[in-house]
Motif scaffolding. Structure first.
Motif, PDB file in Angstrom:
ATOM      1  N   SER A   1      -5.175 -67.079   1.805  1.00 19.48           N
ATOM      2  CA  SER A   1      -5.739 -67.809   2.935  1.00 19.48           C
ATOM      3  C   SER A   1      -7.255 -67.960   2.806  1.00 19.48           C
ATOM      4  CB  SER A   1      -5.416 -67.089   4.254  1.00 19.48           C
ATOM      5  OG  SER A   1      -6.014 -65.804   4.281  1.00 19.48           O
ATOM      6  N   GLN A   2      -7.779 -68.991   3.426  1.00 23.13           N
ATOM      7  CA  GLN A   2      -9.209 -69.155   3.558  1.00 23.13           C
ATOM      8  C   GLN A   2      -9.697 -68.177   4.633  1.00 23.13           C
ATOM      9  OE1 GLN A   2     -10.328 -73.584   3.406  1.00 23.13           O
ATOM     10  NE2 GLN A   2      -8.235 -73.634   4.185  1.00 23.13           N
ATOM     11  N   ASN A   3     -10.999 -67.909   4.675  1.00 23.95           N
ATOM     12  CA  ASN A   3     -11.501 -67.020   5.715  1.00 23.95           C
ATOM     13  C   ASN A   3     -12.889 -67.441   6.169  1.00 23.95           C
ATOM     14  OD1 ASN A   3     -13.669 -64.970   4.448  1.00 23.95           O
ATOM     15  ND2 ASN A   3     -12.114 -65.407   2.902  1.00 23.95           N
ATOM     16  N   TRP A   4     -13.305 -66.881   7.286  1.00 20.54           N
ATOM     17  CA  TRP A   4     -14.655 -67.124   7.791  1.00 20.54           C
ATOM     18  C   TRP A   4     -15.100 -65.929   8.617  1.00 20.54           C
ATOM     19  CZ3 TRP A   4     -15.801 -67.698  13.144  1.00 20.54           C
ATOM     20  CH2 TRP A   4     -14.677 -67.820  13.980  1.00 20.54           C
ATOM     21  N   HIS A   5     -16.393 -65.765   8.718  1.00 21.02           N
ATOM     22  CA  HIS A   5     -16.972 -64.675   9.494  1.00 21.02           C
ATOM     23  C   HIS A   5     -18.394 -65.063   9.886  1.00 21.02           C
ATOM     24  CE1 HIS A   5     -18.706 -63.843   5.541  1.00 21.02           C
ATOM     25  NE2 HIS A   5     -17.476 -63.667   5.063  1.00 21.02           N
TER      26      HIS A   5
ATOM     27  N   ARG B   1      -8.107 -67.321   8.214  1.00 18.87           N
ATOM     28  CA  ARG B   1      -8.198 -66.080   8.981  1.00 18.87           C
ATOM     29  C   ARG B   1      -9.667 -65.775   9.280  1.00 18.87           C
ATOM     30  NH1 ARG B   1      -8.034 -64.029   3.750  1.00 18.87           N
ATOM     31  NH2 ARG B   1      -9.599 -62.415   3.345  1.00 18.87           N
ATOM     32  N   HIS B   2      -9.883 -65.080  10.370  1.00 13.88           N
ATOM     33  CA  HIS B   2     -11.232 -64.659  10.735  1.00 13.88           C
ATOM     34  C   HIS B   2     -11.413 -63.202  10.357  1.00 13.88           C
ATOM     35  CE1 HIS B   2     -14.184 -62.921  13.672  1.00 13.88           C
ATOM     36  NE2 HIS B   2     -14.863 -63.947  13.227  1.00 13.88           N
ATOM     37  N   GLU B   3     -12.564 -62.864   9.762  1.00 15.73           N
ATOM     38  CA  GLU B   3     -12.867 -61.485   9.396  1.00 15.73           C
ATOM     39  C   GLU B   3     -13.959 -60.953  10.317  1.00 15.73           C
ATOM     40  OE1 GLU B   3     -13.964 -61.548   5.290  1.00 15.73           O
ATOM     41  OE2 GLU B   3     -11.897 -61.739   4.596  1.00 15.73           O
TER      42      GLU B   3
ATOM     43  N   TYR C   1     -13.214 -70.231   0.456  1.00 16.92           N
ATOM     44  CA  TYR C   1     -12.085 -69.775  -0.351  1.00 16.92           C
ATOM     45  C   TYR C   1     -12.497 -69.787  -1.816  1.00 16.92           C
ATOM     46  CZ  TYR C   1      -7.368 -69.497  -2.332  1.00 16.92           C
ATOM     47  OH  TYR C   1      -6.262 -69.114  -3.031  1.00 16.92           O
TER      48      TYR C   1
ATOM     49  N   SER D   1      -6.404 -64.443  -2.908  1.00 18.34           N
ATOM     50  CA  SER D   1      -6.085 -64.506  -1.489  1.00 18.34           C
ATOM     51  C   SER D   1      -5.171 -65.688  -1.199  1.00 18.34           C
ATOM     52  CB  SER D   1      -7.377 -64.635  -0.674  1.00 18.34           C
ATOM     53  OG  SER D   1      -7.087 -64.814   0.698  1.00 18.34           O
TER      54      SER D   1
ATOM     55  N   THR E   1      -8.131 -68.413  13.207  1.00 24.06           N
ATOM     56  CA  THR E   1      -8.412 -66.988  13.010  1.00 24.06           C
ATOM     57  C   THR E   1      -7.233 -66.213  12.444  1.00 24.06           C
ATOM     58  OG1 THR E   1      -7.678 -66.260  15.211  1.00 24.06           O
ATOM     59  CG2 THR E   1      -9.970 -67.038  14.998  1.00 24.06           C
TER      60      THR E   1
END
Length: 272
Positions: free
Chosen positions: A34-38, A5-7, A77, A32, A210
């Motif tokens: 899910s993994q995330n990125w921003h 997911r995108h933050e 993550y 969490s 995302t």
């Protein structure tokens, strides 16, 4: 394989140059999904327990006293097989660069161990963050700058550019294009042409990386920008128009759909 997911960090609380969570607790069942990125640089300090952090798929041990540096646009993550407590600091890149820290282009060591100064600064940040001192904001800004001064001592000799997985660059460029052109009328075709790919591929990869569709992300970003303008004193109609909405009523309906409620500033304006 976990989803991604995108933050988005449009504006930070209390107009501080960072987002801070002083104590996040993870267990195998409490973490969490899910993994995330921003786009923002992130620092994680392990307070207790142990775990690991994945940065673009590469694993790093995460033990008490360790600081993990998550560069901008890196899929990450944090997990544990037992228990883990850590603090999380997500910085405003623009503020960092305004005061001389080029966080987008500097290569930091991904895992910093045994740095008592960084640990002490994180502890001080947590104490002031939860306090109510009349000088709380300038004190927090000063500690934040001290953290990055110390972090700069942990740079590596040269920057290494790693290839990101799949079509990540196209999706990242699509996010940048949307953020730069959200006030204009945009379609999926427009975004796909801007990043030199076809709309079907972009739609599929954007959702994968995302967790949102292109249009959902566009509308969410417009909503957050409009809400920020309203909180600064703009009228609902003026903010809606500036952010690419057809009308104020459409903006308010969409904001409720996206977030489930109205921003406090908008609730106030409706009651006046």
């Amino acid at each position: 394989m976990k989803t991604v997911r995108h933050e988005e960090y449009v504006r930070f609380e209390d107009d501080l140059p960072f987002y801070f969570q002083p104590n996040i607790v993870h267990t195998p069942k409490l973490c969490s999904t899910s993994q995330n990125w921003h786009e923002n640089i992130e620092l994680q300090l392990c307070l207790c327990g142990r775990g690991e952090v994945l940065l673009d798929g590469e694993k790093y041990p995460f033990e008490e006293g360790d600081v993990i540096v998550v560069p901008p646009n890196v899929i990450h993550y944090t997990t544990t097989d037992s228990s883990l407590g850590y603090a999380c600091l997500i910085a405003d890149n623009d503020f960092c660069e305004a005061v001389g820290f080029d966080v987008r282009n500097v290569n930091f060591a991904p895992r910093i161990t045994g740095n008592s100064t960084l640990n002490a600064l994180f502890a001080e940040l947590g104490n002031v963050f939860t306090g109510s001192d009349e000088l709380r904001k300038p004190r927090l800004n000063l500690i934040f700058i001290k953290i990055f001064l110390e972090l700069y001592g942990c740079r590596t000799a040269a920057r290494t550019d790693k290839k990101t997985p799949g079509r990540f660059e196209e999706v990242k460029n699509a996010v940048v294009f949307i953020r730069e052109n959200y006030a204009s009328k945009l379609t999926l075709d427009d975004v796909a042409k801007a990043v030199l790919t076809d709309k079907f591929t972009l739609a599929k990869e954007f959702k994968k990386i995302t967790g949102q569709t292109v249009i959902t992300y566009l509308n969410g970003y417009r909503c957050r920008q409009a809400a920020a303008l309203i909180s600064d004193g703009a009228s609902v109609a003026g903010a809606a128009y500036e952010c690419g909405f057809e009308s104020a009523s459409y903006f308010t309906r969409l904001y409720k759909t996206v977030t489930g409620s109205l921003p406090s500033s908008l609730k106030k304006s409706e009651s006046e």
